[in-house]
Design a protein around this motif. Structure first.
Motif, PDB file in Angstrom:
ATOM      1  N   LEU A  26      28.355  18.098  43.881  1.00  0.00           N
ATOM      2  CA  LEU A  26      26.957  18.103  44.333  1.00  0.00           C
ATOM      3  C   LEU A  26      26.423  19.507  44.562  1.00  0.00           C
ATOM      4  O   LEU A  26      25.662  19.772  45.495  1.00  0.00           O
ATOM      5  CB  LEU A  26      26.825  17.268  45.619  1.00  0.00           C
ATOM      6  N   GLY A  27      26.841  20.423  43.685  1.00  0.00           N
ATOM      7  CA  GLY A  27      26.293  21.768  43.733  1.00  0.00           C
ATOM      8  C   GLY A  27      26.905  22.683  44.758  1.00  0.00           C
ATOM      9  O   GLY A  27      26.392  23.788  44.965  1.00  0.00           O
ATOM     10  N   ARG A  28      27.995  22.249  45.430  1.00  0.00           N
ATOM     11  CA  ARG A  28      28.659  23.153  46.367  1.00  0.00           C
ATOM     12  C   ARG A  28      29.265  24.325  45.601  1.00  0.00           C
ATOM     13  O   ARG A  28      29.687  24.187  44.467  1.00  0.00           O
ATOM     14  CB  ARG A  28      29.764  22.407  47.129  1.00  0.00           C
ATOM     15  N   ARG A  29      29.327  25.481  46.255  1.00  0.00           N
ATOM     16  CA  ARG A  29      29.894  26.657  45.612  1.00  0.00           C
ATOM     17  C   ARG A  29      31.318  26.379  45.139  1.00  0.00           C
ATOM     18  O   ARG A  29      32.121  25.778  45.847  1.00  0.00           O
ATOM     19  CB  ARG A  29      29.913  27.835  46.585  1.00  0.00           C
ATOM     20  N   LEU A  30      31.639  26.849  43.936  1.00  0.00           N
ATOM     21  CA  LEU A  30      32.991  26.733  43.406  1.00  0.00           C
ATOM     22  C   LEU A  30      33.759  28.023  43.690  1.00  0.00           C
ATOM     23  O   LEU A  30      33.280  29.116  43.393  1.00  0.00           O
ATOM     24  CB  LEU A  30      32.968  26.494  41.892  1.00  0.00           C
ATOM     25  N   ASP A  31      34.934  27.882  44.255  1.00  0.00           N
ATOM     26  CA  ASP A  31      35.835  29.015  44.428  1.00  0.00           C
ATOM     27  C   ASP A  31      36.811  29.023  43.257  1.00  0.00           C
ATOM     28  O   ASP A  31      37.537  28.044  43.034  1.00  0.00           O
ATOM     29  CB  ASP A  31      36.590  28.889  45.750  1.00  0.00           C
ATOM     30  N   VAL A  32      36.796  30.122  42.499  1.00  0.00           N
ATOM     31  CA  VAL A  32      37.564  30.223  41.254  1.00  0.00           C
ATOM     32  C   VAL A  32      38.581  31.344  41.378  1.00  0.00           C
ATOM     33  O   VAL A  32      38.264  32.447  41.835  1.00  0.00           O
ATOM     34  CB  VAL A  32      36.631  30.489  40.052  1.00  0.00           C
ATOM     35  N   LEU A  33      39.813  31.067  40.956  1.00  0.00           N
ATOM     36  CA  LEU A  33      40.864  32.083  40.908  1.00  0.00           C
ATOM     37  C   LEU A  33      41.260  32.302  39.458  1.00  0.00           C
ATOM     38  O   LEU A  33      41.593  31.348  38.750  1.00  0.00           O
ATOM     39  CB  LEU A  33      42.089  31.628  41.710  1.00  0.00           C
ATOM     40  N   VAL A  34      41.213  33.542  39.006  1.00  0.00           N
ATOM     41  CA  VAL A  34      41.652  33.888  37.653  1.00  0.00           C
ATOM     42  C   VAL A  34      43.045  34.501  37.764  1.00  0.00           C
ATOM     43  O   VAL A  34      43.202  35.634  38.231  1.00  0.00           O
ATOM     44  CB  VAL A  34      40.686  34.878  36.975  1.00  0.00           C
ATOM     45  N   ALA A  35      44.060  33.751  37.372  1.00  0.00           N
ATOM     46  CA  ALA A  35      45.441  34.214  37.398  1.00  0.00           C
ATOM     47  C   ALA A  35      45.790  34.729  36.007  1.00  0.00           C
ATOM     48  O   ALA A  35      45.771  33.981  35.032  1.00  0.00           O
ATOM     49  CB  ALA A  35      46.387  33.075  37.791  1.00  0.00           C
ATOM     50  N   GLY A  36      46.074  36.025  35.916  1.00  0.00           N
ATOM     51  CA  GLY A  36      46.180  36.682  34.623  1.00  0.00           C
ATOM     52  C   GLY A  36      44.849  37.316  34.285  1.00  0.00           C
ATOM     53  O   GLY A  36      44.362  37.233  33.155  1.00  0.00           O
ATOM     54  N   CYS A  37      44.243  37.963  35.306  1.00  0.00           N
ATOM     55  CA  CYS A  37      42.858  38.419  35.169  1.00  0.00           C
ATOM     56  C   CYS A  37      42.707  39.652  34.286  1.00  0.00           C
ATOM     57  O   CYS A  37      41.592  40.151  34.125  1.00  0.00           O
ATOM     58  CB  CYS A  37      42.249  38.674  36.548  1.00  0.00           C
ATOM     59  N   ALA A  38      43.793  40.159  33.706  1.00  0.00           N
ATOM     60  CA  ALA A  38      43.669  41.248  32.741  1.00  0.00           C
ATOM     61  C   ALA A  38      43.283  40.732  31.361  1.00  0.00           C
ATOM     62  O   ALA A  38      43.007  41.520  30.463  1.00  0.00           O
ATOM     63  CB  ALA A  38      44.977  42.025  32.643  1.00  0.00           C
ATOM     64  N   HIS A  39      43.263  39.410  31.196  1.00  0.00           N
ATOM     65  CA  HIS A  39      42.973  38.817  29.899  1.00  0.00           C
ATOM     66  C   HIS A  39      41.699  37.992  29.955  1.00  0.00           C
ATOM     67  O   HIS A  39      41.314  37.475  30.996  1.00  0.00           O
ATOM     68  CB  HIS A  39      44.125  37.915  29.454  1.00  0.00           C
TER      69      HIS A  39
END
Length: 238
Positions: A26-39
């Motif tokens: 319902l439009g709540r903020r998404l918390d995103v983790l990028v694991a392997g963020c060099a790619h």
């Protein structure tokens, strides 16, 4: 040669699944983790409220790339077995070309899953150890990999990074892992998008496929999956 269309399809799949996840909350903020963020390129998150963080190993080639990423609110580099990952803190984890290049991949993935909220998504992309490309990558001596990287890979790309390719870095290994933990694989794609190594690299991959009787195919080198964590701890696939 890299299959740009295959990469685009994977990116479109990830963006679509993130939008569905956002709509379901319902439009709540998404918390995103990028694991392997060099790619990888930043996710397409227009008109979606997100907070994107990153984690990766602490290697000079990786640090240089991560420091230039403007989409990450915070990031940390180090031993991923002890990285600060608060439990149930993320709605989406994007896991990019990481599991095939680290030791203790199962332990690291378990820690990432602990940081994922129930009902959350893992957007996974990795090289396949069961492909001809994966076979060559893990059997090629490190000094040869360094020489090829300097001459044949796009300038600025991080690498060459370790080529560990444990059992988890395969379709069967990942499905077994997910089944044991009650995770659901909702999407699966295979594509060719390895570092462009010209005709020599393509020929080497083709020869490896022929010498192994097709056991390690040249038809793909990359696996893309979308994996969902169940809402309930005791949920299991039958």
């Amino acid at each position: 040669m890299s299959d740009v269309r295959a990469v685009a399809r994977g990116g479109d799949l990830f963006s679509q699944r993130i939008r569905e996840q956002w709509a379901g909350q319902l439009g709540r903020r998404l918390d995103v983790l990028v694991a392997g963020c060099a790619h990888g390129e930043p996710l397409s998150l227009e008109r979606i409220e997100t907070r994107v963080c990153g984690v990766d190993e602490d290697l000079p080639a990786i640090r240089r790339v991560v420091e230039e990423r403007a989409d990450l609110v915070t990031w940390s580099l180090g031993d991923l077995r002890s990285a600060p990952l608060p439990p149930r803190s993320y709605d989406v984890i994007q896991l990019l070309f990481l599991l095939e290049r680290i030791q203790h991949a199962e332990l690291v993935f378990d820690r990432l899953l602990q940081a994922l909220r129930p009902g959350g998504l893992v957007l996974l992309r990795m090289r396949d150890r069961e492909s001809a490309y994966g076979l060559l990558d893990r059997l090629t001596p490190s000094w040869v990999r360094r020489a090829l990287w300097r001459h044949l890979v796009t300038e600025g790309a991080p690498g060459p990074l370790p080529a560990v390719y444990g059992p988890l870095a395969s379709v069967d290994g990942m499905h077994a892992f997910c089944l044991a933990r009650g995770l659901m694989v909702t999407d699966e794609e295979r594509a060719t998008s390895g570092p462009a190594m010209g005709r020599v690299g393509a020929a080497a991959v083709a020869v490896a496929a022929r010498l192994t009787g097709g056991r390690y195919p040249a038809t793909h080198d990359e696996i893309t999956m979308v994996i969902r964590k169940p809402q309930y701890h005791f949920a299991r696939l039958i």
